[in-house]
Write a protein that holds these residues in place. Structure first.
Motif, PDB file in Angstrom:
ATOM      1  N   THR A 179       0.850  -1.180   0.000  1.00  0.00           N
ATOM      2  CA  THR A 179       0.000   0.000   0.000  1.00  0.00           C
ATOM      3  C   THR A 179       0.888   1.232   0.000  1.00  0.00           C
ATOM      4  OG1 THR A 179      -0.122   0.013   2.405  1.00  0.00           O
ATOM      5  CG2 THR A 179      -1.888  -1.139   1.226  1.00  0.00           C
ATOM      6  N   THR A 180       0.307   2.336  -0.339  1.00  0.00           N
ATOM      7  CA  THR A 180       1.008   3.611  -0.353  1.00  0.00           C
ATOM      8  C   THR A 180       0.333   4.544   0.633  1.00  0.00           C
ATOM      9  OG1 THR A 180       1.619   3.357  -2.673  1.00  0.00           O
ATOM     10  CG2 THR A 180       1.636   5.582  -1.802  1.00  0.00           C
ATOM     11  N   LEU A 181       1.125   5.268   1.417  1.00  0.00           N
ATOM     12  CA  LEU A 181       0.569   6.251   2.340  1.00  0.00           C
ATOM     13  C   LEU A 181       0.075   7.442   1.521  1.00  0.00           C
ATOM     14  CD1 LEU A 181       0.099   7.088   5.318  1.00  0.00           C
ATOM     15  CD2 LEU A 181       2.277   8.307   5.158  1.00  0.00           C
ATOM     16  N   VAL A 182      -1.207   7.725   1.648  1.00  0.00           N
ATOM     17  CA  VAL A 182      -1.813   8.869   0.971  1.00  0.00           C
ATOM     18  C   VAL A 182      -2.105   9.919   2.029  1.00  0.00           C
ATOM     19  CG1 VAL A 182      -3.792   9.681  -0.372  1.00  0.00           C
ATOM     20  CG2 VAL A 182      -2.817   7.420  -0.831  1.00  0.00           C
ATOM     21  N   ARG A 183      -1.584  11.123   1.804  1.00  0.00           N
ATOM     22  CA  ARG A 183      -1.824  12.242   2.712  1.00  0.00           C
ATOM     23  C   ARG A 183      -2.858  13.160   2.065  1.00  0.00           C
ATOM     24  NH1 ARG A 183       3.626  11.097   2.859  1.00  0.00           N
ATOM     25  NH2 ARG A 183       4.609  11.075   4.915  1.00  0.00           N
ATOM     26  N   ILE A 184      -3.776  13.659   2.882  1.00  0.00           N
ATOM     27  CA  ILE A 184      -4.828  14.546   2.392  1.00  0.00           C
ATOM     28  C   ILE A 184      -4.805  15.804   3.247  1.00  0.00           C
ATOM     29  CG2 ILE A 184      -7.306  14.813   2.061  1.00  0.00           C
ATOM     30  CD1 ILE A 184      -7.293  11.613   2.059  1.00  0.00           C
ATOM     31  N   ARG A 185      -4.780  16.939   2.568  1.00  0.00           N
ATOM     32  CA  ARG A 185      -4.723  18.205   3.294  1.00  0.00           C
ATOM     33  C   ARG A 185      -5.575  19.238   2.563  1.00  0.00           C
ATOM     34  NH1 ARG A 185       0.813  19.048   3.648  1.00  0.00           N
ATOM     35  NH2 ARG A 185       0.850  20.634   2.043  1.00  0.00           N
TER      36      ARG A 185
ATOM     37  N   TRP B 191      -8.689  20.304  -2.316  1.00  0.00           N
ATOM     38  CA  TRP B 191      -7.943  19.337  -1.517  1.00  0.00           C
ATOM     39  C   TRP B 191      -6.621  18.986  -2.180  1.00  0.00           C
ATOM     40  CZ3 TRP B 191      -9.602  18.536   3.201  1.00  0.00           C
ATOM     41  CH2 TRP B 191     -10.942  18.774   3.486  1.00  0.00           C
ATOM     42  N   ARG B 192      -5.607  18.792  -1.345  1.00  0.00           N
ATOM     43  CA  ARG B 192      -4.300  18.285  -1.787  1.00  0.00           C
ATOM     44  C   ARG B 192      -4.269  16.795  -1.481  1.00  0.00           C
ATOM     45  NH1 ARG B 192      -0.392  22.780  -1.576  1.00  0.00           N
ATOM     46  NH2 ARG B 192      -1.497  24.591  -0.793  1.00  0.00           N
ATOM     47  N   VAL B 193      -3.968  15.996  -2.470  1.00  0.00           N
ATOM     48  CA  VAL B 193      -3.801  14.554  -2.285  1.00  0.00           C
ATOM     49  C   VAL B 193      -2.339  14.275  -2.600  1.00  0.00           C
ATOM     50  CG1 VAL B 193      -4.504  12.260  -3.037  1.00  0.00           C
ATOM     51  CG2 VAL B 193      -6.189  14.115  -2.971  1.00  0.00           C
ATOM     52  N   ILE B 194      -1.576  13.853  -1.592  1.00  0.00           N
ATOM     53  CA  ILE B 194      -0.132  13.673  -1.739  1.00  0.00           C
ATOM     54  C   ILE B 194       0.172  12.185  -1.734  1.00  0.00           C
ATOM     55  CG2 ILE B 194       2.127  14.261  -0.790  1.00  0.00           C
ATOM     56  CD1 ILE B 194       0.467  16.610   0.679  1.00  0.00           C
TER      57      ILE B 194
ATOM     58  N   THR C 105      -5.342  10.459  11.430  1.00  0.00           N
ATOM     59  CA  THR C 105      -4.696  11.761  11.295  1.00  0.00           C
ATOM     60  C   THR C 105      -3.199  11.619  11.524  1.00  0.00           C
ATOM     61  OG1 THR C 105      -5.080  12.301  13.613  1.00  0.00           O
ATOM     62  CG2 THR C 105      -6.737  13.042  12.015  1.00  0.00           C
ATOM     63  N   LEU C 106      -2.450  12.562  11.007  1.00  0.00           N
ATOM     64  CA  LEU C 106      -0.999  12.573  11.150  1.00  0.00           C
ATOM     65  C   LEU C 106      -0.532  14.018  11.180  1.00  0.00           C
ATOM     66  CD1 LEU C 106       1.788  11.028  10.995  1.00  0.00           C
ATOM     67  CD2 LEU C 106       1.629  11.349   8.518  1.00  0.00           C
ATOM     68  N   THR C 107       0.349  14.336  12.103  1.00  0.00           N
ATOM     69  CA  THR C 107       0.977  15.657  12.156  1.00  0.00           C
ATOM     70  C   THR C 107       2.451  15.473  11.849  1.00  0.00           C
ATOM     71  OG1 THR C 107      -0.597  16.462  13.797  1.00  0.00           O
ATOM     72  CG2 THR C 107       1.497  17.641  13.620  1.00  0.00           C
TER      73      THR C 107
ATOM     74  N   GLU D 164       4.561  22.735  11.401  1.00  0.00           N
ATOM     75  CA  GLU D 164       3.689  21.565  11.427  1.00  0.00           C
ATOM     76  C   GLU D 164       2.631  21.620  10.333  1.00  0.00           C
ATOM     77  OE1 GLU D 164       1.930  21.239  15.322  1.00  0.00           O
ATOM     78  OE2 GLU D 164       3.616  20.049  16.039  1.00  0.00           O
ATOM     79  N   LYS D 165       2.354  20.452   9.773  1.00  0.00           N
ATOM     80  CA  LYS D 165       1.262  20.271   8.816  1.00  0.00           C
ATOM     81  C   LYS D 165       0.430  19.093   9.305  1.00  0.00           C
ATOM     82  CE  LYS D 165       2.314  23.352   5.711  1.00  0.00           C
ATOM     83  NZ  LYS D 165       1.419  24.393   5.237  1.00  0.00           N
ATOM     84  N   HIS D 166      -0.877  19.231   9.219  1.00  0.00           N
ATOM     85  CA  HIS D 166      -1.792  18.205   9.696  1.00  0.00           C
ATOM     86  C   HIS D 166      -2.495  17.570   8.507  1.00  0.00           C
ATOM     87  CE1 HIS D 166      -1.081  19.931  13.629  1.00  0.00           C
ATOM     88  NE2 HIS D 166      -1.317  21.113  13.089  1.00  0.00           N
ATOM     89  N   HIS D 167      -2.567  16.244   8.506  1.00  0.00           N
ATOM     90  CA  HIS D 167      -3.127  15.501   7.379  1.00  0.00           C
ATOM     91  C   HIS D 167      -4.131  14.471   7.866  1.00  0.00           C
ATOM     92  CE1 HIS D 167       0.490  16.646   4.995  1.00  0.00           C
ATOM     93  NE2 HIS D 167       1.144  16.365   6.094  1.00  0.00           N
ATOM     94  N   PHE D 168      -5.045  14.107   6.986  1.00  0.00           N
ATOM     95  CA  PHE D 168      -5.737  12.830   7.069  1.00  0.00           C
ATOM     96  C   PHE D 168      -4.877  11.900   6.243  1.00  0.00           C
ATOM     97  CE2 PHE D 168      -9.314  15.773   7.605  1.00  0.00           C
ATOM     98  CZ  PHE D 168      -9.890  15.246   8.742  1.00  0.00           C
TER      99      PHE D 168
END
Length: 105
Positions: free
Chosen positions: A34-40, A52-55, A74-76, A84-88
């Protein structure tokens, strides 16, 4: 866009152009990984098309809506010189963009 501009686009730029044009784009992970997908949230969006940003693998794509069909958390993260940046985030096998909507599985 004329042919000369298309030939100088990076792969990421081509994918983003196709997303904003509403075309179907599928980004698939390795069969077993799997790949970690970050959403901000994108606070610089002006018209709702890049809300939305999908990284994915450090490549950033913009979309107007996201539908997530897998567990999410969530991830900081702290970035040098930024803070700091906060993501789903979620561990995804496939992300399909269609009609400027990201579907994450």
């Amino acid at each position: 866009m004329n042919q000369d501009n298309k030939s100088t686009e990076s792969k990421t730029q081509t994918i983003q152009r196709n997303i904003l044009e509403g075309r179907k784009v599928a980004l698939v992970s390795n069969e077993k990984l799997t790949t970690l997908v970050r959403i901000r949230y994108n606070n610089t969006d002006t018209d709702g098309t890049k809300k939305w940003r999908v990284i994915i693998d450090d490549e950033e794509f913009f979309t107007s809506e996201i539908k997530i069909s897998i567990p999410t958390r969530t991830l900081t993260e702290t970035f040098e010189g930024i803070g700091e940046k906060h993501h789903f985030v979620c561990d995804s096998k496939v992300v399909i963009f269609e009609n400027n909507v990201a579907n994450i599985y």
